[in-house]
Design a protein around this motif. Structure first.
Motif, short mmCIF file in Angstrom:
data_model
loop_
_atom_site.label_atom_id
_atom_site.label_comp_id
_atom_site.label_asym_id
_atom_site.label_seq_id
_atom_site.Cartn_x
_atom_site.Cartn_y
_atom_site.Cartn_z
N PHE A 140 -3.00 -2.53 6.04
CA PHE A 140 -2.16 -2.00 6.29
C PHE A 140 -3.39 -0.55 7.12
O PHE A 140 -2.54 0.30 7.66
CB PHE A 140 -2.66 -0.67 4.57
CG PHE A 140 -1.66 0.74 4.88
CD1 PHE A 140 -0.46 0.10 4.39
CD2 PHE A 140 -2.60 1.87 4.63
CE1 PHE A 140 0.15 1.68 4.10
CE2 PHE A 140 -1.85 3.36 4.01
CZ PHE A 140 -0.65 2.85 4.31
N GLU A 177 -3.97 8.97 4.70
CA GLU A 177 -2.99 8.83 3.38
C GLU A 177 -3.67 8.50 2.27
O GLU A 177 -2.95 8.98 1.12
CB GLU A 177 -2.55 7.28 3.02
CG GLU A 177 -1.45 7.00 4.58
CD GLU A 177 -0.39 7.93 4.58
OE1 GLU A 177 0.57 7.42 4.02
OE2 GLU A 177 0.07 7.81 5.78
N LEU A 203 0.60 4.06 -2.99
CA LEU A 203 0.53 5.65 -1.67
C LEU A 203 1.11 6.41 -2.48
O LEU A 203 0.72 7.62 -3.03
CB LEU A 203 0.06 5.90 -1.13
CG LEU A 203 -0.86 4.77 -0.75
CD1 LEU A 203 -1.33 4.34 0.74
CD2 LEU A 203 -2.52 5.58 -0.87
N GLU A 204 2.67 6.56 -2.74
CA GLU A 204 3.74 6.77 -3.24
C GLU A 204 3.44 6.85 -4.92
O GLU A 204 3.17 7.75 -5.25
CB GLU A 204 5.32 6.12 -3.10
CG GLU A 204 5.51 6.29 -1.84
CD GLU A 204 7.01 5.19 -1.17
OE1 GLU A 204 6.85 4.99 -2.67
OE2 GLU A 204 7.29 5.62 -0.67
N LYS A 246 -5.69 4.35 8.57
CA LYS A 246 -4.19 5.16 7.70
C LYS A 246 -4.36 5.24 6.68
O LYS A 246 -4.40 6.41 5.98
CB LYS A 246 -3.32 4.22 8.36
CG LYS A 246 -1.60 5.04 8.09
CD LYS A 246 -0.92 3.70 8.61
CE LYS A 246 0.51 3.75 7.94
NZ LYS A 246 1.31 2.38 7.71
N LEU A 247 -5.28 4.45 6.34
CA LEU A 247 -4.91 4.26 4.74
C LEU A 247 -6.04 5.55 4.15
O LEU A 247 -5.85 6.59 3.39
CB LEU A 247 -6.16 2.98 4.33
CG LEU A 247 -6.47 3.54 2.29
CD1 LEU A 247 -5.17 3.67 2.02
CD2 LEU A 247 -7.25 1.63 2.77
N ARG A 266 0.69 9.97 -5.40
CA ARG A 266 1.01 10.60 -5.41
C ARG A 266 2.22 11.56 -6.45
O ARG A 266 2.20 12.57 -6.81
CB ARG A 266 2.22 11.23 -3.72
CG ARG A 266 1.33 11.34 -2.40
CD ARG A 266 2.17 11.65 -0.93
NE ARG A 266 2.46 10.08 -0.65
CZ ARG A 266 2.10 9.57 -0.16
NH1 ARG A 266 0.75 9.57 0.06
NH2 ARG A 266 2.92 8.43 0.65
N MET A 326 0.87 -1.43 0.12
CA MET A 326 0.19 -0.04 -0.20
C MET A 326 0.32 0.95 -0.01
O MET A 326 0.46 2.28 -0.46
CB MET A 326 -0.66 0.17 1.40
CG MET A 326 -2.18 -0.74 1.26
SD MET A 326 -2.81 -0.28 -0.34
CE MET A 326 -3.80 1.38 -0.15
N THR A 327 1.41 1.66 0.63
CA THR A 327 2.81 2.21 0.72
C THR A 327 3.62 2.56 -0.48
O THR A 327 2.99 3.88 -0.50
CB THR A 327 3.86 2.10 1.98
OG1 THR A 327 3.30 1.86 3.22
CG2 THR A 327 4.87 3.45 2.39
N GLU A 328 3.69 1.70 -1.03
CA GLU A 328 4.56 1.62 -2.71
C GLU A 328 3.21 2.87 -3.69
O GLU A 328 3.50 3.28 -4.69
CB GLU A 328 4.71 0.37 -3.23
CG GLU A 328 6.24 0.06 -2.53
CD GLU A 328 6.54 -1.21 -2.97
OE1 GLU A 328 6.43 -1.70 -4.07
OE2 GLU A 328 7.45 -1.35 -1.86
N HIS A 341 -4.10 12.13 1.40
CA HIS A 341 -2.80 13.19 0.98
C HIS A 341 -2.57 13.06 0.06
O HIS A 341 -2.17 13.57 -0.72
CB HIS A 341 -2.08 12.46 2.25
CG HIS A 341 -0.71 13.29 1.86
ND1 HIS A 341 -0.61 14.69 2.33
CD2 HIS A 341 0.12 12.74 1.55
CE1 HIS A 341 0.91 14.80 1.88
NE2 HIS A 341 1.15 13.51 1.38
N ALA A 342 -2.54 11.55 -1.21
CA ALA A 342 -2.22 11.39 -2.14
C ALA A 342 -3.27 11.67 -3.40
O ALA A 342 -2.78 11.39 -4.20
CB ALA A 342 -1.81 9.87 -2.10
#
Length: 185
Positions: free
Chosen positions: A31, A39, A5-6, A35-36, A9, A1-3, A42-43
């Motif tokens: 995740f 995030e 979201l990156e 938080k999801l 962005r 998930m982090t990747e 934000h993304a």
């Protein structure tokens, strides 16, 4: 998930085309739902469609998404009753994703007549846009869907193209050319 979201962005820094996260529930749950939601806002993700989260069980997650101004998109199937379609329409935001036919996703030769009937039924329940997906892989499919729906979703055909051409240096232009061919005159 982090990747993911990156990547979103990075795309957002260059493009404002709406982005919908399409996932199963388990990776989102792992995740962290709150938080999801933070995030994803934000993304600048516009909506989330969770394929295995039914509206009856989505209340808490939907509220989190609403608090972060993210749409909750739900699936509607040709086998859905009118009562169920009304419930889906009431709980959805952004748009409703109409599954073109019963069964699994994947490219098909012809579109199913079930999709048009489903969109007609959904239109009686909601003013939200209706997108049709599952099996759309050709320009003829897109044109047919555009006769009665607001959007045609092409997924599996793109994934298959990426899998076939993953090591090609011109992968992105190939995918772009394929997508342009779906909407060209």
């Amino acid at each position: 998930m982090t990747e993911i979201l990156e990547v979103v962005r990075a795309v957002r820094s260059q493009n404002q085309v709406p982005i919908v996260l399409f996932s199963y529930f388990n990776p989102l749950l792992q995740f962290g739902l709150e938080k999801l939601a933070r995030e994803a806002e934000h993304a600048e993700i516009d909506g989330i469609l969770v394929t295995d989260l039914i509206p009856e069980e989505a209340g808490r997650f939907s509220a989190m998404l609403r608090a972060h101004e993210i749409d909750q998109i739900f699936l509607a199937a040709p086998t859905s009753t009118d009562t169920r379609l009304q419930m889906i329409a009431k709980r959805a935001s952004g748009f409703v994703y109409a599954v073109s036919r019963a069964g699994v996703t994947g490219a098909r030769e012809k579109m199913s007549a079930e999709a048009e009937t489903l969109v007609t039924r959904l239109r009686r329940c909601t003013n939200l846009p209706v997108a049709v997906g599952f099996g759309i892989s050709r320009r003829e499919h897109v044109r047919d869907v555009w006769r009665y729906a607001d959007a045609a979703v092409v997924g599996s055909a793109i994934v298959e193209m990426i899998e076939r051409n993953a090591n090609e240096p011109d992968l992105v232009p190939k995918v772009g050319k394929f997508l342009a061919s779906l909407i060209s005159d």
